[in-house]
Design an enzyme around this catalytic site. Structure first.
Site, PDB file in Angstrom:
ATOM      1  N   LYS A   1      63.597  39.044  36.979  1.00 18.56           N
ATOM      2  CA  LYS A   1      62.156  38.868  37.184  1.00 18.56           C
ATOM      3  C   LYS A   1      61.352  40.009  36.557  1.00 18.56           C
ATOM      4  CE  LYS A   1      58.654  38.049  40.680  1.00 18.56           C
ATOM      5  NZ  LYS A   1      58.358  37.961  42.100  1.00 18.56           N
TER       6      LYS A   1
ATOM      7  N   GLN B   1      49.283  34.779  46.992  1.00 17.81           N
ATOM      8  CA  GLN B   1      49.510  34.576  45.557  1.00 17.81           C
ATOM      9  C   GLN B   1      48.222  34.714  44.745  1.00 17.81           C
ATOM     10  OE1 GLN B   1      51.404  30.714  46.075  1.00 17.81           O
ATOM     11  NE2 GLN B   1      53.339  31.618  45.424  1.00 17.81           N
TER      12      GLN B   1
ATOM     13  N   TYR C   1      61.980  30.484  35.408  1.00 13.79           N
ATOM     14  CA  TYR C   1      62.272  31.377  36.538  1.00 13.79           C
ATOM     15  C   TYR C   1      61.775  30.761  37.848  1.00 13.79           C
ATOM     16  CZ  TYR C   1      62.157  35.247  39.748  1.00 13.79           C
ATOM     17  OH  TYR C   1      62.335  36.024  40.859  1.00 13.79           O
TER      18      TYR C   1
ATOM     19  N   GLN D   1      55.832  39.602  29.303  1.00 20.89           N
ATOM     20  CA  GLN D   1      54.393  39.338  29.288  1.00 20.89           C
ATOM     21  C   GLN D   1      53.641  40.521  28.673  1.00 20.89           C
ATOM     22  OE1 GLN D   1      54.362  38.459  33.544  1.00 20.89           O
ATOM     23  NE2 GLN D   1      53.392  36.492  33.074  1.00 20.89           N
TER      24      GLN D   1
ATOM     25  N   HIS E   1      42.978  36.390  35.142  1.00 22.32           N
ATOM     26  CA  HIS E   1      43.729  35.888  33.995  1.00 22.32           C
ATOM     27  C   HIS E   1      43.522  34.383  33.805  1.00 22.32           C
ATOM     28  CE1 HIS E   1      46.839  35.462  31.035  1.00 22.32           C
ATOM     29  NE2 HIS E   1      47.575  34.707  31.823  1.00 22.32           N
TER      30      HIS E   1
ATOM     31  N   LYS F   1      47.314  29.785  50.129  1.00 21.26           N
ATOM     32  CA  LYS F   1      48.375  30.694  49.696  1.00 21.26           C
ATOM     33  C   LYS F   1      47.730  31.970  49.152  1.00 21.26           C
ATOM     34  CE  LYS F   1      52.063  28.093  50.187  1.00 21.26           C
ATOM     35  NZ  LYS F   1      53.266  28.506  50.866  1.00 21.26           N
TER      36      LYS F   1
ATOM     37  N   LYS G   1      46.116  25.517  29.692  1.00 22.01           N
ATOM     38  CA  LYS G   1      45.400  26.586  30.411  1.00 22.01           C
ATOM     39  C   LYS G   1      44.544  25.989  31.534  1.00 22.01           C
ATOM     40  CE  LYS G   1      47.674  28.764  28.833  1.00 22.01           C
ATOM     41  NZ  LYS G   1      48.659  29.550  29.497  1.00 22.01           N
TER      42      LYS G   1
ATOM     43  N   THR H   1      58.065  40.131  33.480  1.00 21.88           N
ATOM     44  CA  THR H   1      56.803  40.873  33.406  1.00 21.88           C
ATOM     45  C   THR H   1      56.770  41.753  32.159  1.00 21.88           C
ATOM     46  OG1 THR H   1      56.719  40.871  35.825  1.00 21.88           O
ATOM     47  CG2 THR H   1      55.245  42.391  34.684  1.00 21.88           C
TER      48      THR H   1
END
Length: 161
Positions: free
Chosen positions: A98, A36, A81, A105, A44, A33, A18, A102
């Site tokens: 993709k 993103q 991925y 998750q 998170h 970036k 983590k 999700t």
């Protein structure tokens, strides 16, 4: 070494993963970036480091091990991925899954809430207050990831129709 001690060691290793995830966020910032860096991503990754530090410091082992194991599985699929997508445009037609990543998750958070709730209501040897806090935290992640899924996949497909 007992099984509980081995699970605690694995939880410490998971904690360090983590920290590495959080360092990934730092690199996004340094490389500018910003596309993103969503609220979901920052929230998170920053909260996971703190939560897992609490977990491995005060309650490493069985209850925490399940969450670490499940999240590790999700990350193996997710980073697979990302690895495949980094290979270039020729592989993009094969990366149709993709959206299912999700969904995976989201299912992970549901399973963790169920796991925590089951332990809480069956007097598992895990602090009751921490069970409630972790369940609420996972429900928060469930809401955030579900919102992301709706925005990224359901609303986009409606716009295309």
């Amino acid at each position: 070494m007992s099984a509980e001690a081995e699970m605690a060691d694995v939880c410490w290793l998971f904690f360090f993963s983590k920290v590495i995830d959080m360092i990934d966020t730092v690199f996004f910032v340094l490389r500018k970036k910003n596309n993103q860096l969503t609220f979901l991503h920052i929230f998170h990754h920053s909260t996971m480091v703190f939560n897992w530090w609490l977990g491995v410091k005060y309650v490493p082992g069985g209850q925490s091990f399940f969450c670490a194991m499940l999240n590790s599985l999700v990350h193996v699929v997710m980073y697979s991925y990302y690895l495949l997508s980094s290979l270039g445009a020729w592989i993009q037609p094969y990366l149709w899954w993709k959206r299912y990543l999700t969904q995976f998750q989201i299912v992970q958070f549901v399973l963790i809430v169920i796991h925590i709730s089951y332990g809480h209501y069956n007097n598992c040897d895990f602090p009751s207050t921490l069970s409630v806090v972790l369940a609420l935290y996972c429900l928060t992640l469930l809401v955030f990831f579900s919102h992301f899924y709706i925005q990224a996949y359901l609303r986009k497909s409606k716009k295309l129709s």
